[in-house]
Write an enzyme that holds these catalytic residues in place. Structure first.
Site, short mmCIF file in Angstrom:
data_model
loop_
_atom_site.label_atom_id
_atom_site.label_comp_id
_atom_site.label_asym_id
_atom_site.label_seq_id
_atom_site.Cartn_x
_atom_site.Cartn_y
_atom_site.Cartn_z
N CYS A 1 0.79 -1.23 0.00
CA CYS A 1 0.00 0.00 0.00
C CYS A 1 0.83 1.29 0.00
CB CYS A 1 -0.96 0.00 1.18
SG CYS A 1 -2.27 -1.21 0.98
P1 NAD Z 1 -4.88 -9.12 -3.08
O1 NAD Z 1 -3.92 -9.21 -4.20
O2 NAD Z 1 -4.56 -9.74 -1.77
O3 NAD Z 1 -6.29 -9.71 -3.51
C1 NAD Z 1 -6.89 -9.45 -4.74
C2 NAD Z 1 -7.79 -10.64 -5.06
O4 NAD Z 1 -8.57 -10.34 -6.22
C3 NAD Z 1 -7.04 -11.93 -5.39
O5 NAD Z 1 -7.52 -13.00 -4.59
C4 NAD Z 1 -7.33 -12.17 -6.87
O6 NAD Z 1 -7.34 -13.53 -7.22
C5 NAD Z 1 -8.68 -11.52 -7.00
N1 NAD Z 1 -9.05 -11.15 -8.38
C6 NAD Z 1 -8.27 -10.62 -9.36
N2 NAD Z 1 -9.00 -10.41 -10.46
C7 NAD Z 1 -10.26 -10.80 -10.18
C8 NAD Z 1 -11.48 -10.83 -10.93
N3 NAD Z 1 -11.54 -10.40 -12.19
N4 NAD Z 1 -12.59 -11.29 -10.33
C9 NAD Z 1 -12.57 -11.73 -9.05
N5 NAD Z 1 -11.44 -11.73 -8.30
C10 NAD Z 1 -10.31 -11.28 -8.86
O7 NAD Z 1 -5.17 -7.56 -2.87
P2 NAD Z 1 -5.43 -6.76 -1.50
O8 NAD Z 1 -4.16 -6.63 -0.75
O9 NAD Z 1 -6.62 -7.33 -0.85
O10 NAD Z 1 -5.78 -5.31 -2.08
C11 NAD Z 1 -6.98 -5.07 -2.79
C12 NAD Z 1 -7.13 -3.56 -2.99
O11 NAD Z 1 -7.32 -2.93 -1.72
C13 NAD Z 1 -5.93 -2.89 -3.62
O12 NAD Z 1 -6.36 -1.83 -4.45
C14 NAD Z 1 -5.17 -2.32 -2.43
O13 NAD Z 1 -4.39 -1.21 -2.77
C15 NAD Z 1 -6.32 -1.94 -1.50
N6 NAD Z 1 -5.99 -1.98 -0.08
C16 NAD Z 1 -5.18 -2.96 0.43
C17 NAD Z 1 -4.91 -3.00 1.79
C18 NAD Z 1 -4.01 -4.06 2.38
O14 NAD Z 1 -3.60 -3.90 3.53
N7 NAD Z 1 -3.69 -5.13 1.66
C19 NAD Z 1 -5.45 -2.02 2.64
C20 NAD Z 1 -6.28 -1.05 2.11
C21 NAD Z 1 -6.55 -1.04 0.74
#
Ligand code: NAD
Length: 415
Positions: free
Chosen positions: A260
């Protein structure tokens, strides 16, 4: 309410189990069959405190079939928005997931809300997401609403943070959409700020880039303290009593990592540049943070030549409490150690599998074996590193594990 969550990663899965715990009917859609399989069996594919226990308590549907979202009131988009090779944000996952969502909802009659929880550059929801959602002839405001509902959870404390937010930010296409989204969180008694969609996107990025800047600032103070023989933790403690400053995010060390803060800095820098504004402060924060990780390697060189040395690395996750190694400062440290001719033997209680995908060529060993190396770098402040026997060792500490002061040679990065 009936909620669908697109993406079962750190944000999606945590949001899903927590919303189910709050009494909502949750369906999660992902494209990764391995994750679906694990979650379906009640096992979390990620390491996050309390997640396995919560998964066992609640009922959620997990599927790869987008048709299952068609009777949802609210759809939360939680897919990844990583940086592309060129250093710009990649909207590939989020546009694909929006297309699939649009297709799945084309026959829906009852009003619904799509809420973006993925982090996006300001303007993206209006310029990219809404046009996709309207492709099948459905109309924003009439058939559906759109919100930006930024997530502020910290990995390692994600469930606690979801259930105890400091505030709720709702960017809304109109009042009806925002009110419907807020029904999801009706049990939370916290400040609520309802804004335009673009403003909510900016609040998320401004919050994270502020935290990044705060860390970078205190590390700068820490680097100066080190030269002066002053303990920067005592300085930070003294500063933290001041309510205008606050005591959080004042731990000096080797800087921030993760998926992030580094990315969100980049998103804002690139967005500003596209508009002709050079975000010099944010760029400096990003550059300084990269260099901060390497200070432990520089300190190490004062005690041992790197060529041919076997260096032990304690900690690979970008922070304790998670298996997430994305953007971890340990990546920079390993790169540098290897390029200087050292061998690396590493240990982490949760992130070794994820790190192996990045560095299959280093040795993954027990923490006791790490202690047998020529010298040791501490890169993540896991609790269990506070109980190790460092006597007789050479330790360069990037994360303030005070027990390591018993080492034969001990150096802290900013103290
Ligand atoms: P991640 O990579 O852990 O998870 C993303 C998931 O989406 C994966 O399981 C993937 O298989 C799935 N995916 C991809 N394409 C897809 C589709 N077409 N249909 C359905 N599923 C699909 O990501 P994350 O860490 O959870 O982050 C997600 C978002 O939230 C990002 O934009 C990130 O910047 C934001 N965010 C993350 C955090 C954090 O601490 N990780 C905190 C706040 C915000």
């Amino acid at each position: 309410m009936k909620v669908s969550i697109i993406g079962s990663g750190y944000v999606g899965l945590v949001s899903g189990v927590c919303l189910a715990k709050l009494g909502h009917k949750v369906t999660i859609v992902d494209i990764d069959e391995d994750k679906i399989d694990m979650i379906g069996k009640g096992m979390s594919p990620i390491y996050e405190q309390g997640l396995d226990e919560l998964l066992a308590q609640v009922h959620i549907e997990i599927t790869s079939d987008y048709r299952k979202i068609s009777n949802s009131d609210i759809i939360l988009l939680c897919v990844s928005t990583p940086l592309s090779e060129e250093g710009d944000i990649s909207l590939q996952q989020v546009t694909k997931a929006t297309e699939q969502t649009t297709e799945a909802l084309k026959g829906k009659r009852k009003y619904w809300v799509v809420a973006m929880r993925s982090t996006l550059p300001p303007g993206t929801t209006e310029e990219v997401i809404i046009p996709i959602l309207e492709r099948t002839g459905k109309k924003l405001g009439r058939d559906f609403g759109v919100c930006v509902s930024p997530e502020f959870l910290r990995e390692g404390r994600a469930i606690h943070d979801f259930m105890n937010p400091d505030r709720l930010i709702v960017g809304e296409s109109d009042k009806k959409a925002g009110s419907m989204l807020l029904n999801l969180y009706s049990s939370f008694d916290v400040p609520i700020l309802r804004t335009t969609i673009k403003t909510a996107e900016m609040i998320k990025l401004a919050s994270n880039t502020f935290l990044a800047t705060k860390i970078c600032f205190i590390n700068e103070i820490g680097n100066i303290c080190k030269q002066l023989g002053i303990d920067s933790y005592v300085v930070a403690k003294g500063m933290g009593f001041d309510k205008r400053i606050g005591s959080e995010f004042l731990n000096t060390g080797i800087g921030f990592g993760g998926s992030c803060l580094p990315k969100d800095l980049k998103i804002l820098i690139v967005k500003a540049k596209k508009m002709g504004y050079e975000a010099k402060l944010l760029q400096e924060v990003a550059d300084r943070n990269e260099k901060q990780a390497l200070r432990v390697v520089e300190l190490l060189k004062n005690h041992t030549p790197l060529k041919g040395a076997v260096i032990g690395l304690l900690g690979l996750a970008f922070k304790p409490g998670t298996d997430d190694a994305r953007g971890s400062q340990a990546i920079r440290i390993v790169h540098t150690l290897l390029s200087e001719g050292a061998k690396v033997r590493a240990y982490d209680p949760a992130a070794m599998e994820n790190f192996k995908k990045l560095f299959p060529q280093i040795d993954y060993v027990s923490k006791e074996e790490v202690l047998n190396c020529n010298a040791i770098i501490i890169a993540t402040e896991w609790e269990e590193f506070k109980d190790l026997d460092y006597r007789g060792k050479v330790v360069i500490d990037g994360r303030r594990i005070l027990k390591a002061k018993e080492a034969r040679v001990y150096e802290g990065v900013c103290w």
